[in-house]
Design an enzyme around this catalytic site. Structure first.
Site, PDB file in Angstrom:
ATOM      1  N   ASN A   1      98.682  29.834  -2.127  1.00  0.00           N
ATOM      2  CA  ASN A   1      97.856  29.629  -3.345  1.00  0.00           C
ATOM      3  C   ASN A   1      96.593  29.176  -3.075  1.00  0.00           C
ATOM      4  O   ASN A   1      96.251  28.978  -1.821  1.00  0.00           O
ATOM      5  CB  ASN A   1      98.503  28.680  -4.442  1.00  0.00           C
ATOM      6  CG  ASN A   1      99.010  27.412  -3.699  1.00  0.00           C
ATOM      7  OD1 ASN A   1      97.908  26.693  -3.333  1.00  0.00           O
ATOM      8  ND2 ASN A   1     100.161  27.089  -3.323  1.00  0.00           N
TER       9      ASN A   1
ATOM     10  N   ASP B   1     107.017  27.142  -4.940  1.00  0.00           N
ATOM     11  CA  ASP B   1     108.126  26.928  -5.653  1.00  0.00           C
ATOM     12  C   ASP B   1     109.245  27.962  -5.045  1.00  0.00           C
ATOM     13  O   ASP B   1     110.496  27.469  -4.935  1.00  0.00           O
ATOM     14  CB  ASP B   1     108.152  26.958  -7.083  1.00  0.00           C
ATOM     15  CG  ASP B   1     107.545  25.787  -7.642  1.00  0.00           C
ATOM     16  OD1 ASP B   1     107.469  24.942  -7.446  1.00  0.00           O
ATOM     17  OD2 ASP B   1     106.711  26.023  -8.650  1.00  0.00           O
TER      18      ASP B   1
ATOM     19  N   LYS C   1     106.214  43.569  11.274  1.00  0.00           N
ATOM     20  CA  LYS C   1     105.509  43.679  10.169  1.00  0.00           C
ATOM     21  C   LYS C   1     106.046  44.911   9.279  1.00  0.00           C
ATOM     22  O   LYS C   1     106.486  46.126   9.580  1.00  0.00           O
ATOM     23  CB  LYS C   1     104.106  44.500  10.769  1.00  0.00           C
ATOM     24  CG  LYS C   1     103.052  44.422   9.576  1.00  0.00           C
ATOM     25  CD  LYS C   1     101.859  45.163  10.075  1.00  0.00           C
ATOM     26  CE  LYS C   1     100.760  45.393   8.754  1.00  0.00           C
ATOM     27  NZ  LYS C   1      99.928  46.474   9.375  1.00  0.00           N
TER      28      LYS C   1
ATOM     29  N   ILE D   1     109.959  18.745  -2.699  1.00  0.00           N
ATOM     30  CA  ILE D   1     109.870  17.698  -1.753  1.00  0.00           C
ATOM     31  C   ILE D   1     109.893  16.124  -2.340  1.00  0.00           C
ATOM     32  O   ILE D   1     110.417  15.225  -1.981  1.00  0.00           O
ATOM     33  CB  ILE D   1     108.321  18.050  -0.848  1.00  0.00           C
ATOM     34  CG1 ILE D   1     108.712  19.130  -0.267  1.00  0.00           C
ATOM     35  CG2 ILE D   1     108.165  16.750  -0.005  1.00  0.00           C
ATOM     36  CD1 ILE D   1     107.408  19.911   0.390  1.00  0.00           C
ATOM     37  N   VAL D   2     109.049  16.202  -3.390  1.00  0.00           N
ATOM     38  CA  VAL D   2     108.510  14.802  -4.042  1.00  0.00           C
ATOM     39  C   VAL D   2     109.849  14.414  -4.764  1.00  0.00           C
ATOM     40  O   VAL D   2     110.105  13.026  -4.720  1.00  0.00           O
ATOM     41  CB  VAL D   2     107.565  14.782  -4.987  1.00  0.00           C
ATOM     42  CG1 VAL D   2     107.667  15.684  -6.338  1.00  0.00           C
ATOM     43  CG2 VAL D   2     106.909  13.647  -5.339  1.00  0.00           C
TER      44      VAL D   2
ATOM     45  N   PHE E   1     101.489  14.914  -8.657  1.00  0.00           N
ATOM     46  CA  PHE E   1     100.784  15.532  -9.317  1.00  0.00           C
ATOM     47  C   PHE E   1     101.241  16.756 -10.015  1.00  0.00           C
ATOM     48  O   PHE E   1     102.313  17.238  -9.933  1.00  0.00           O
ATOM     49  CB  PHE E   1      99.712  16.204  -8.358  1.00  0.00           C
ATOM     50  CG  PHE E   1      98.599  15.502  -7.918  1.00  0.00           C
ATOM     51  CD1 PHE E   1      98.635  14.235  -7.219  1.00  0.00           C
ATOM     52  CD2 PHE E   1      97.166  15.623  -8.394  1.00  0.00           C
ATOM     53  CE1 PHE E   1      97.646  13.529  -6.695  1.00  0.00           C
ATOM     54  CE2 PHE E   1      96.103  14.849  -8.083  1.00  0.00           C
ATOM     55  CZ  PHE E   1      96.373  13.772  -7.184  1.00  0.00           C
TER      56      PHE E   1
ATOM     57  N   LYS F   1     107.677  16.154 -16.180  1.00  0.00           N
ATOM     58  CA  LYS F   1     107.885  16.249 -14.897  1.00  0.00           C
ATOM     59  C   LYS F   1     108.068  14.819 -14.181  1.00  0.00           C
ATOM     60  O   LYS F   1     108.992  14.763 -13.056  1.00  0.00           O
ATOM     61  CB  LYS F   1     106.490  16.860 -14.135  1.00  0.00           C
ATOM     62  CG  LYS F   1     106.792  18.334 -13.363  1.00  0.00           C
ATOM     63  CD  LYS F   1     105.561  18.694 -13.150  1.00  0.00           C
ATOM     64  CE  LYS F   1     105.532  20.084 -13.291  1.00  0.00           C
ATOM     65  NZ  LYS F   1     104.179  21.050 -12.980  1.00  0.00           N
TER      66      LYS F   1
HETATM   67  O1  PMT Z   1      93.679  21.176  -3.020  1.00  0.00           O
HETATM   68  P1  PMT Z   1      92.812  21.164  -4.110  1.00  0.00           P
HETATM   69  O2  PMT Z   1      91.919  22.589  -3.866  1.00  0.00           O
HETATM   70  O3  PMT Z   1      91.805  19.967  -4.009  1.00  0.00           O
HETATM   71  O4  PMT Z   1      93.430  21.191  -5.404  1.00  0.00           O
HETATM   72  C1  PMT Z   1      94.024  19.887  -5.941  1.00  0.00           C
HETATM   73  C2  PMT Z   1      95.150  20.503  -6.472  1.00  0.00           C
HETATM   74  C3  PMT Z   1      95.144  21.240  -7.882  1.00  0.00           C
HETATM   75  C4  PMT Z   1      96.282  21.236  -5.649  1.00  0.00           C
HETATM   76  C5  PMT Z   1      95.968  18.990  -6.985  1.00  0.00           C
HETATM   77  O5  PMT Z   1      95.274  18.266  -7.880  1.00  0.00           O
HETATM   78  C6  PMT Z   1      97.363  19.301  -7.765  1.00  0.00           C
HETATM   79  O6  PMT Z   1      97.537  19.399  -8.600  1.00  0.00           O
HETATM   80  N1  PMT Z   1      98.461  19.366  -6.867  1.00  0.00           N
HETATM   81  C7  PMT Z   1      99.942  19.527  -7.179  1.00  0.00           C
HETATM   82  C8  PMT Z   1     100.149  20.978  -7.373  1.00  0.00           C
HETATM   83  C9  PMT Z   1     101.337  21.357  -7.789  1.00  0.00           C
HETATM   84  O7  PMT Z   1     102.067  21.934  -7.143  1.00  0.00           O
HETATM   85  O8  PMT Z   1     102.000  21.091  -8.900  1.00  0.00           O
HETATM   86  P2  PMT Z   1     103.131  21.354  -9.690  1.00  0.00           P
HETATM   87  O9  PMT Z   1     103.073  20.835 -11.074  1.00  0.00           O
HETATM   88  O10 PMT Z   1     103.634  22.619  -9.450  1.00  0.00           O
HETATM   89  O11 PMT Z   1     104.252  20.420  -8.903  1.00  0.00           O
HETATM   90  C10 PMT Z   1     104.560  18.880  -9.122  1.00  0.00           C
HETATM   91  C11 PMT Z   1     104.588  18.053  -8.378  1.00  0.00           C
HETATM   92  O12 PMT Z   1     105.812  18.265  -7.390  1.00  0.00           O
HETATM   93  C12 PMT Z   1     103.421  18.022  -7.427  1.00  0.00           C
HETATM   94  O13 PMT Z   1     103.125  16.702  -6.729  1.00  0.00           O
HETATM   95  C13 PMT Z   1     103.929  18.829  -6.051  1.00  0.00           C
HETATM   96  O14 PMT Z   1     103.412  18.231  -4.798  1.00  0.00           O
HETATM   97  C14 PMT Z   1     105.386  18.564  -6.161  1.00  0.00           C
HETATM   98  N2  PMT Z   1     106.155  19.616  -5.430  1.00  0.00           N
HETATM   99  C15 PMT Z   1     106.080  20.813  -6.220  1.00  0.00           C
HETATM  100  C16 PMT Z   1     107.023  21.890  -5.762  1.00  0.00           C
HETATM  101  C17 PMT Z   1     107.888  21.580  -4.673  1.00  0.00           C
HETATM  102  N3  PMT Z   1     108.593  22.596  -4.250  1.00  0.00           N
HETATM  103  N4  PMT Z   1     107.955  20.140  -3.987  1.00  0.00           N
HETATM  104  C18 PMT Z   1     107.022  19.302  -4.558  1.00  0.00           C
HETATM  105  O15 PMT Z   1     107.043  18.434  -3.969  1.00  0.00           O
END
Ligand code: PMT
Length: 401
Positions: A210, A279, A289, A307-308, A323, A337
């Site tokens: 991404n 995800d 390849k 992870i989180v 986030f 969330k």
């Molecule tokens: O890196 P930049 O270009 O500065 O951009 C910043 C950002 C937009 C990436 C950042 O501000 C941001 O929003 N990060 C979270 C992006 C994200 O994956 O959001 P989500 O809503 O899909 O996930 C929710 C949370 O779960 C996030 O804290 C993510 O890190 C965490 N997660 C998600 C999926 C996963 N498999 N494991 C996780 O830990």
């Protein structure tokens, strides 16, 4: 030793004899690692030429508010957002008066109103002007609003008077500017931050990923280290330099990111998940390849571990911040969330707007926790990171989590 690496310092120069010291000040700020841009008032240009400060700062000097060409290059609002700190040196009696009354009648005072960055003032004026009650009242107003004053020093003045009003020397001002980023809010705490994208391999040369640049996560690491925390970044592939004094562990995929985070958990008091983790990943990684073949192929994707949520579910869990990158119903989805993943706090940012969020220099967000929220206005990611760290420190100090 305080430093200014990765810091944008906007220097305002107003019209006093001490303006000649601004040239040395720009150099000192750069020696501490800062990127410097300069705004000069009309009065300042009577004492020193913009060319001098342009040559030293390596950037065009900004002088006019109502200049269409200059606004095309970098508008006053962009300048205000660019700044991590606005330093005005020298700050004359007139400039202090205009700042105290909130005037916006030239570029410098307008940017001072338009920026969310902290304001540092190095006053310089005749000793009687400094002692005047009007100046004293203006200084008190500005200090009450949170402006940091450096000086003035006492001694012999250019006009022959002796007393308080001399601008303090450039190295002292530069050190004071660097000092404001070191706030001790997280002294002794251990912080782990995930940042950047993950890459999920399809074959030896292709992957799913991404647009995360890592800017937000790296700014958080800088803010955490400035707050006194022992900081580790678990970073997906990005092109940013590592912030000073931050340990950076490079990973590629979500699974690697999870393994690295879990290893760090026994030594982690605060976990901030800023990475844009994929995800899903390809169910199988081709060893060679994948060759071009039929018009359509199907990819089987499998869910990645969260992870989180895994960190938050642990028995000895750290204070856990996520986030939420959302394109609609921002706060509703973010709050869901936070509850679903068991987080102490979540930063909701709208990634449908290209000027904020992914790969931009600015962000705008709302921070949510179980019984409260705070809006963080549009600002540079550095300024936003410092506000997030401050909120985390407040929540930890309150013990209500
Ligand atoms: O890196 P930049 O270009 O500065 O951009 C910043 C950002 C937009 C990436 C950042 O501000 C941001 O929003 N990060 C979270 C992006 C994200 O994956 O959001 P989500 O809503 O899909 O996930 C929710 C949370 O779960 C996030 O804290 C993510 O890190 C965490 N997660 C998600 C999926 C996963 N498999 N494991 C996780 O830990």
């Amino acid at each position: 030793m305080a430093h200014l690496f990765n810091r944008n310092v906007l220097v305002g120069v107003s019209g006093g004899i001490a303006a000649y010291k601004s040239a040395e000040l720009v150099r000192q700020l750069q020696e501490l690692g800062a990127s410097v841009r300069v705004i000069m008032t009309r009065g300042a240009r009577e004492f020193i030429t913009p060319l001098t400060l342009q040559a030293l700062s390596g950037n065009p000097v900004h002088t006019e508010l109502l200049d269409p060409e200059a606004e095309l290059g970098m508008s006053h609002i962009e300048l205000a957002r660019w700044a991590d700190v606005l330093l005005i040196a020298p700050a004359t009696a007139d400039l202090l008066a205009r700042l105290a009354t909130g005037r916006a009648d030239d570029l410098l005072t307008t940017v001072a109103l338009a920026t969310a960055a902290p304001l540092v003032l190095a006053p310089a004026m005749n000793q009687q002007m400094w002692r005047d009650r009007a100046t004293a009242a203006n200084v008190a107003t500005l200090a009450a609003r949170g402006c940091k004053l450096v000086g003035p020093a006492s001694g012999e003045q250019a006009c022959g008077d002796v007393g308080p009003g001399r601008m303090v020397e450039p190295p002292v001002i530069a050190a004071a500017v660097a000092g404001i980023f070191e706030n001790g809010l997280l002294d002794g705490r251990r912080v782990v931050i995930t940042a950047g994208p993950t890459r999920e391999a399809l074959d030896p040369v292709r992957y799913i990923s991404n647009h995360s640049s890592g800017k937000m996560g790296y700014a958080l690491a800088q803010a955490a280290v400035d707050a006194g925390a022992r900081t580790t970044l678990v970073s997906g592939p990005v092109t940013l330099p590592a912030p000073d004094h931050v340990r950076v562990l490079q990973v590629e995929s979500a699974c690697e990111m999870l393994d690295t985070c879990l290893e760090l958990l026994p030594e982690c008091d605060i976990f901030i998940a800023c990475a844009a983790v994929a995800d899903y990943r390809p169910g199988a990684v081709a060893q060679q390849k994948i060759k071009k073949g039929p018009d359509e192929i199907n990819l089987k994707l499998v869910r990645n571990p969260d992870i989180v949520a895994t960190v938050a579910a642990g028995r000895e869990r750290p204070f856990t911040v996520g986030f939420a990158a959302e394109t609609h119903e921002l706060l509703k989805h973010a709050r869901e969330k936070m509850l679903r993943k068991g987080l102490d706090m979540i930063v909701a940012n709208d990634v449908s707007d290209k000027s904020i969020g992914f790969n931009s220099d600015n962000n705008e967000a709302t921070v949510l926790w179980p019984d409260g929220e705070q809006v963080l206005a549009l600002s540079g990611k550095g300024a936003m990171a410092r506000q997030i760290i401050q909120l985390i420190a407040q929540r930890l100090a309150s013990g209500e989590h």
